[in-house]
Design a protein around this motif. Structure first.
Motif, short mmCIF file in Angstrom:
data_model
loop_
_atom_site.label_atom_id
_atom_site.label_comp_id
_atom_site.label_asym_id
_atom_site.label_seq_id
_atom_site.Cartn_x
_atom_site.Cartn_y
_atom_site.Cartn_z
N PHE A 7 25.15 30.29 -15.34
CA PHE A 7 26.84 31.17 -14.70
C PHE A 7 27.22 29.98 -13.70
N ASP A 8 27.62 30.50 -12.76
CA ASP A 8 28.07 29.93 -11.22
C ASP A 8 28.51 31.21 -10.49
N GLY A 9 28.66 32.04 -11.46
CA GLY A 9 29.02 33.24 -10.10
C GLY A 9 29.39 34.94 -11.21
N PHE A 10 29.39 35.50 -10.01
CA PHE A 10 28.31 36.62 -11.23
C PHE A 10 29.64 38.00 -10.37
N LEU A 11 30.26 39.14 -10.65
CA LEU A 11 30.43 40.13 -9.98
C LEU A 11 29.78 41.66 -10.56
N VAL A 12 29.55 41.47 -8.97
CA VAL A 12 27.95 42.30 -9.14
C VAL A 12 28.47 43.88 -8.94
N ASP A 13 27.97 45.28 -9.73
CA ASP A 13 28.34 46.57 -9.62
C ASP A 13 27.41 47.14 -8.57
N ALA A 37 20.36 32.18 -2.96
CA ALA A 37 19.97 30.84 -2.87
C ALA A 37 19.45 29.62 -3.57
N ALA A 38 20.61 30.36 -4.11
CA ALA A 38 20.43 28.78 -5.44
C ALA A 38 21.91 29.13 -6.19
N GLY A 39 22.53 29.34 -4.79
CA GLY A 39 23.91 28.99 -4.74
C GLY A 39 24.95 29.59 -5.64
N LYS A 40 24.45 30.89 -5.99
CA LYS A 40 25.26 31.84 -7.05
C LYS A 40 26.79 32.40 -5.92
N GLU A 41 27.83 32.26 -6.66
CA GLU A 41 28.89 32.78 -5.91
C GLU A 41 28.73 34.36 -5.84
N LEU A 42 28.56 35.61 -5.51
CA LEU A 42 28.39 36.80 -5.55
C LEU A 42 30.20 37.15 -4.79
N VAL A 43 30.57 38.32 -5.99
CA VAL A 43 31.47 39.61 -5.09
C VAL A 43 30.72 41.00 -5.36
N PHE A 44 30.74 41.57 -5.01
CA PHE A 44 30.36 43.10 -5.15
C PHE A 44 31.67 43.84 -5.50
N VAL A 45 31.06 44.44 -6.69
CA VAL A 45 32.87 45.39 -7.13
C VAL A 45 31.95 46.84 -7.57
N GLU A 70 34.13 40.32 2.69
CA GLU A 70 35.71 39.83 2.00
C GLU A 70 34.72 39.26 0.76
N ARG A 71 33.51 39.52 0.64
CA ARG A 71 32.59 39.86 -0.75
C ARG A 71 32.24 40.97 -1.60
N ILE A 72 33.15 41.94 -0.83
CA ILE A 72 33.14 43.84 -1.11
C ILE A 72 34.20 43.45 -1.77
N VAL A 73 34.29 44.10 -2.91
CA VAL A 73 36.03 44.80 -3.38
C VAL A 73 35.88 46.21 -4.28
N ILE A 202 36.49 33.98 -5.56
CA ILE A 202 35.68 32.85 -5.44
C ILE A 202 36.10 32.82 -6.91
N PRO A 203 37.91 31.47 -5.79
CA PRO A 203 38.33 30.57 -6.93
C PRO A 203 37.66 30.08 -8.15
N GLY A 204 36.32 29.23 -6.77
CA GLY A 204 35.62 27.37 -7.53
C GLY A 204 34.66 28.14 -8.62
N ALA A 205 34.63 29.52 -9.02
CA ALA A 205 33.65 29.57 -9.89
C ALA A 205 34.03 29.60 -11.15
#
Ligand SMILES: [Mg+2]
Length: 265
Positions: A7-13, A37-45, A70-73, A202-205
């Motif tokens: 994966f290149d992006g994660f939504l994380v609870d 550090a591995a370049g993954k896009e993270l958004v916390f939900v 902005e990475r916390i929703v 994270i529109p690029g993921a």
């Protein structure tokens, strides 16, 4: 090869995944730092709006996870938007929840209604709240009986905490729904609003997975949003006092791991 490479992006609870109450889940902060550090896009939900996004971001940075607000929703953001849509500009809102939720609702242009004057409310907003009492339930019923709309952050029955689960938003919402005969519109997981907002950050993921501990919100919602789903057993679906049984779930996660650390091993 670590599982995160798919994966290149994660939504994380947050609750039950990153921390339980104020205690970090062992290995989670380090795993998140490795993902960044591995370049993954993270958004916390999170369905939990008891803290402001900036406060959650500060807490994450304190654990070595470098993310901005902005990475916390939170479901507070989406439920406030639902409340504004229901009550209309300048409408009254009766809010059962913590102060940060009041701010979000007011920020959408609604007027906060006092519990002594519930019939001024065009909408009742419900969330997990440790100060919840019978007088609040009575005020909510008065508002709803007078025609107010009902919105809530989630139906989550419980909240993972050290020493065992606590009653969640869903427990309070059930009381409101039972006595009013109304059914709430939900701003948080598993409904689409929170996923749409998070993905817009994270529109690029392209290959995105939802990581969560609750089958009925994280996994059901992630699946419905077209994401891959990863269940961690460190919270409500774990053997350690969790109330949701993976074997009895309607939706099967694409992957089940013990905790976040297993994803980067
Ligand atoms: Mg959770």
């Amino acid at each position: 090869m670590p599982l995160i490479d798919d994966f290149d992006g994660f939504l994380v609870d947050l609750d039950g995944v990153v921390w339980t109450g104020r205690e970090p889940v062992p290995g989670s902060p380090e795993a998140l730092a490795t993902m960044l550090a591995a370049g993954k896009e993270l958004v916390f939900v999170t369905n939990n709006p008891s803290r402001r996004p900036a406060e959650y971001a500060e807490r994450l940075r304190g654990l070595g996870v470098e993310v901005g607000a902005e990475r916390i929703v939170t479901a507070g953001i989406t439920v406030a938007r639902l409340a504004a849509a229901a009550a209309g500009p300048g409408g009254g809102a009766l809010v059962l929840g913590f102060e940060p939720l009041h701010e979000l609702v007011a920020g959408e242009g609604l007027r906060l209604v006092d519990f002594e004057a519930p019939t001024e409310a065009g909408v009742v907003v419900v969330s997990g709240w440790r100060d919840f009492a019978y007088a609040h339930l009575l005020a909510a019923k008065r508002a709803l009986d007078a025609g107010a709309a009902l919105v809530a952050t989630s139906h989550d029955a419980t909240m993972p905490m050290p020493g065992g689960e606590w009653p969640g938003t869903g427990a309070i919402l059930a009381a409101v729904e039972v006595c009013s005969g109304k059914v709430a519109e939900i701003g948080g997981k598993p409904e689409r609003h929170l996923f749409d907002l998070a993905l817009s950050r994270i529109p690029g993921a392209r290959r995105v997975a939802m990581i969560g501990d609750r089958l009925s919100s994280d996994i059901v919602g992630g699946h419905a949003a077209g994401l891959s789903t990863i269940l961690v057993l460190s919270g409500t679906s774990g053997s350690d006092g969790g109330s949701e049984d993976p074997a009895a779930a309607a939706v099967t996660p694409d992957l089940t791991v013990a905790n976040l650390a297993a994803l980067v091993a």
